[in-house]
Design a protein around this motif. Structure first.
Motif, PDB file in Angstrom:
ATOM      1  N   GLY A 124      51.230  11.434  36.189  1.00  0.00           N
ATOM      2  CA  GLY A 124      49.876  11.171  36.283  1.00  0.00           C
ATOM      3  C   GLY A 124      49.780   9.653  37.217  1.00  0.00           C
ATOM      4  O   GLY A 124      48.821   8.901  37.151  1.00  0.00           O
ATOM      5  N   ARG A 125      50.905   9.167  37.891  1.00  0.00           N
ATOM      6  CA  ARG A 125      50.780   7.884  38.622  1.00  0.00           C
ATOM      7  C   ARG A 125      50.350   8.042  39.958  1.00  0.00           C
ATOM      8  O   ARG A 125      50.667   8.960  40.857  1.00  0.00           O
ATOM      9  CB  ARG A 125      52.183   7.504  38.650  1.00  0.00           C
ATOM     10  N   MET A 126      49.274   7.353  40.287  1.00  0.00           N
ATOM     11  CA  MET A 126      48.589   7.308  41.564  1.00  0.00           C
ATOM     12  C   MET A 126      49.389   6.751  42.655  1.00  0.00           C
ATOM     13  O   MET A 126      49.861   5.534  42.284  1.00  0.00           O
ATOM     14  CB  MET A 126      47.212   6.797  41.517  1.00  0.00           C
ATOM     15  N   GLN A 127      49.346   7.158  43.832  1.00  0.00           N
ATOM     16  CA  GLN A 127      50.089   6.673  44.809  1.00  0.00           C
ATOM     17  C   GLN A 127      48.863   5.853  45.901  1.00  0.00           C
ATOM     18  O   GLN A 127      47.538   5.939  45.353  1.00  0.00           O
ATOM     19  CB  GLN A 127      50.699   7.595  45.818  1.00  0.00           C
ATOM     20  N   PRO A 128      49.219   4.716  46.622  1.00  0.00           N
ATOM     21  CA  PRO A 128      48.299   4.080  47.271  1.00  0.00           C
ATOM     22  C   PRO A 128      47.306   4.985  48.093  1.00  0.00           C
ATOM     23  O   PRO A 128      45.932   4.439  48.012  1.00  0.00           O
ATOM     24  CB  PRO A 128      49.007   3.290  48.328  1.00  0.00           C
ATOM     25  N   GLN A 129      47.709   5.888  48.516  1.00  0.00           N
ATOM     26  CA  GLN A 129      46.515   6.763  49.267  1.00  0.00           C
ATOM     27  C   GLN A 129      45.794   7.500  48.262  1.00  0.00           C
ATOM     28  O   GLN A 129      44.505   7.860  48.613  1.00  0.00           O
ATOM     29  CB  GLN A 129      47.413   8.036  49.951  1.00  0.00           C
ATOM     30  N   ASP A 130      46.186   7.736  46.974  1.00  0.00           N
ATOM     31  CA  ASP A 130      45.101   8.085  45.875  1.00  0.00           C
ATOM     32  C   ASP A 130      44.137   6.990  45.768  1.00  0.00           C
ATOM     33  O   ASP A 130      42.854   7.292  45.711  1.00  0.00           O
ATOM     34  CB  ASP A 130      45.941   8.466  44.684  1.00  0.00           C
ATOM     35  N   ARG A 131      44.485   5.759  45.663  1.00  0.00           N
ATOM     36  CA  ARG A 131      43.487   4.752  45.337  1.00  0.00           C
ATOM     37  C   ARG A 131      42.764   4.507  46.573  1.00  0.00           C
ATOM     38  O   ARG A 131      41.431   4.066  46.298  1.00  0.00           O
ATOM     39  CB  ARG A 131      44.268   3.439  44.972  1.00  0.00           C
ATOM     40  N   GLU A 132      43.149   4.894  47.570  1.00  0.00           N
ATOM     41  CA  GLU A 132      42.208   4.699  48.723  1.00  0.00           C
ATOM     42  C   GLU A 132      41.146   5.612  48.698  1.00  0.00           C
ATOM     43  O   GLU A 132      40.026   5.610  49.111  1.00  0.00           O
ATOM     44  CB  GLU A 132      43.089   4.835  50.047  1.00  0.00           C
ATOM     45  N   ILE A 133      41.405   6.858  48.524  1.00  0.00           N
ATOM     46  CA  ILE A 133      40.341   7.893  48.151  1.00  0.00           C
ATOM     47  C   ILE A 133      39.383   7.641  47.213  1.00  0.00           C
ATOM     48  O   ILE A 133      38.254   8.108  47.254  1.00  0.00           O
ATOM     49  CB  ILE A 133      41.206   9.494  47.866  1.00  0.00           C
ATOM     50  N   VAL A 134      40.070   7.043  46.049  1.00  0.00           N
ATOM     51  CA  VAL A 134      39.091   6.663  45.193  1.00  0.00           C
ATOM     52  C   VAL A 134      38.038   5.695  45.671  1.00  0.00           C
ATOM     53  O   VAL A 134      36.706   5.766  45.295  1.00  0.00           O
ATOM     54  CB  VAL A 134      39.648   5.908  43.693  1.00  0.00           C
ATOM     55  N   MET A 135      38.359   4.560  45.986  1.00  0.00           N
ATOM     56  CA  MET A 135      37.528   3.581  46.572  1.00  0.00           C
ATOM     57  C   MET A 135      36.592   4.169  47.872  1.00  0.00           C
ATOM     58  O   MET A 135      35.339   3.820  47.913  1.00  0.00           O
ATOM     59  CB  MET A 135      38.210   2.500  47.260  1.00  0.00           C
ATOM     60  N   ARG A 136      37.283   5.151  48.700  1.00  0.00           N
ATOM     61  CA  ARG A 136      36.321   5.972  49.731  1.00  0.00           C
ATOM     62  C   ARG A 136      35.347   6.471  49.067  1.00  0.00           C
ATOM     63  O   ARG A 136      34.090   6.622  49.554  1.00  0.00           O
ATOM     64  CB  ARG A 136      37.055   6.383  50.505  1.00  0.00           C
ATOM     65  N   SER A 137      35.633   7.343  47.912  1.00  0.00           N
ATOM     66  CA  SER A 137      34.833   8.237  47.298  1.00  0.00           C
ATOM     67  C   SER A 137      33.666   7.461  46.639  1.00  0.00           C
ATOM     68  O   SER A 137      32.249   7.770  46.656  1.00  0.00           O
ATOM     69  CB  SER A 137      35.426   8.839  46.275  1.00  0.00           C
ATOM     70  N   LEU A 138      33.932   6.219  45.986  1.00  0.00           N
ATOM     71  CA  LEU A 138      32.801   5.334  45.600  1.00  0.00           C
ATOM     72  C   LEU A 138      32.039   4.822  46.775  1.00  0.00           C
ATOM     73  O   LEU A 138      30.642   4.755  46.627  1.00  0.00           O
ATOM     74  CB  LEU A 138      33.322   4.069  44.671  1.00  0.00           C
TER      75      LEU A 138
END
Length: 247
Positions: free
Chosen positions: A108-122
């Motif tokens: 379940g570890r997020m990669q940098p691109q996953d964190r980018e998607i999270v912030m973009r979704s917000l």
């Protein structure tokens, strides 16, 4: 895209929908209308794979939902329920990050691109400034936006929402549905939401899916307004002249 093929569902001996055929295209916002108890939530849960007690077929982007395992379904469809979400000590960005679960590695570890998607979704729902706040200190409208951001982070072509305007005041209801319309049009997603807000649905939705058991009428909004189906379904029955007379 959502396709219903000869779709029937009910409970016990009660039939809600019988042999329904409908196609809800991508890039559109569709409002699901109907009287209370006619199966709006039941239909959404069936499409989401949470109720398999139906006959006929449900296709998501051309794939049979019945043949999908949970990981594939999670990449095809996101579902925002009507329940209020109040999670103490969990930041908004962590809630939205749950949407990336279908794409993270086995621990379940997020990669940098996953964190980018999270912030973009917000950011897409106007909540990037709330990333570090906890949802127990936010309004219902703010929390609903965060849950939509989680659905966006899931990166699915289909999003379902069950009564997303519940618990919101009128300005927030309109604003939230305007957001859904923008996401459908700009992101090319197929968004289906149930609602009792007839005026908002008619002014913002591209199409109307109207449950009139055992039928489902699906038309572009302008055609639905001209069809007379809405007036027929929601018309209050006329009582006989002597209804209130004491025997």
């Amino acid at each position: 895209m959502i396709e219903l093929r000869d779709f029937s569902i009910g409970y016990g001996s009660h039939t809600l929908l019988r042999e329904v055929n409908a196609t809800i295209p991508k890039g559109t916002l569709t409002a699901l209308l109907g009287r209370n108890g006619t199966g709006k939530s039941t239909l959404l849960r069936a499409i989401a794979g949470l109720n398999r007690n139906y006959s006929g077929g449900i296709l998501l982007d051309g794939r049979s939902a019945a043949d999908m395992k949970a990981p594939e379904m999670a990449r095809k469809l996101a579902f925002v329920t009507t329940e209020r979400t109040r999670i103490a000590n969990l930041r908004c960005e962590d809630v939205v990050a749950v949407g990336r679960a279908p794409y993270t590695n086995w621990i379940g570890r997020m990669q940098p691109q996953d964190r980018e998607i999270v912030m973009r979704s917000l950011a897409q729902v106007g909540m990037e400034a709330y990333a570090g706040r906890t949802m127990d200190k936010m309004s219902d409208g703010e929390c609903q936006r965060v849950m939509i951001a989680r659905a966006l982070a899931q990166s699915t072509p289909v999003i379902l929402l069950d009564e997303p305007t519940s618990f919101l005041d009128l300005p927030n209801r309109y604003e939230l549905c305007s957001l859904l319309a923008r996401l459908a049009h700009e992101e090319g997603k197929c968004i289906l939401f149930s609602t009792h807000e007839l005026d908002i649905a008619l002014s913002l939705a591209d199409g109307i899916a109207l449950i009139d058991p055992p039928q489902l009428h699906h038309l572009p909004t302008a055609e639905m307004q001209q069809s007379g189906l809405i007036e027929k379904l929601f018309r209050t029955p006329t009582l006989p002249a002597n209804y209130f007379q004491v025997p």
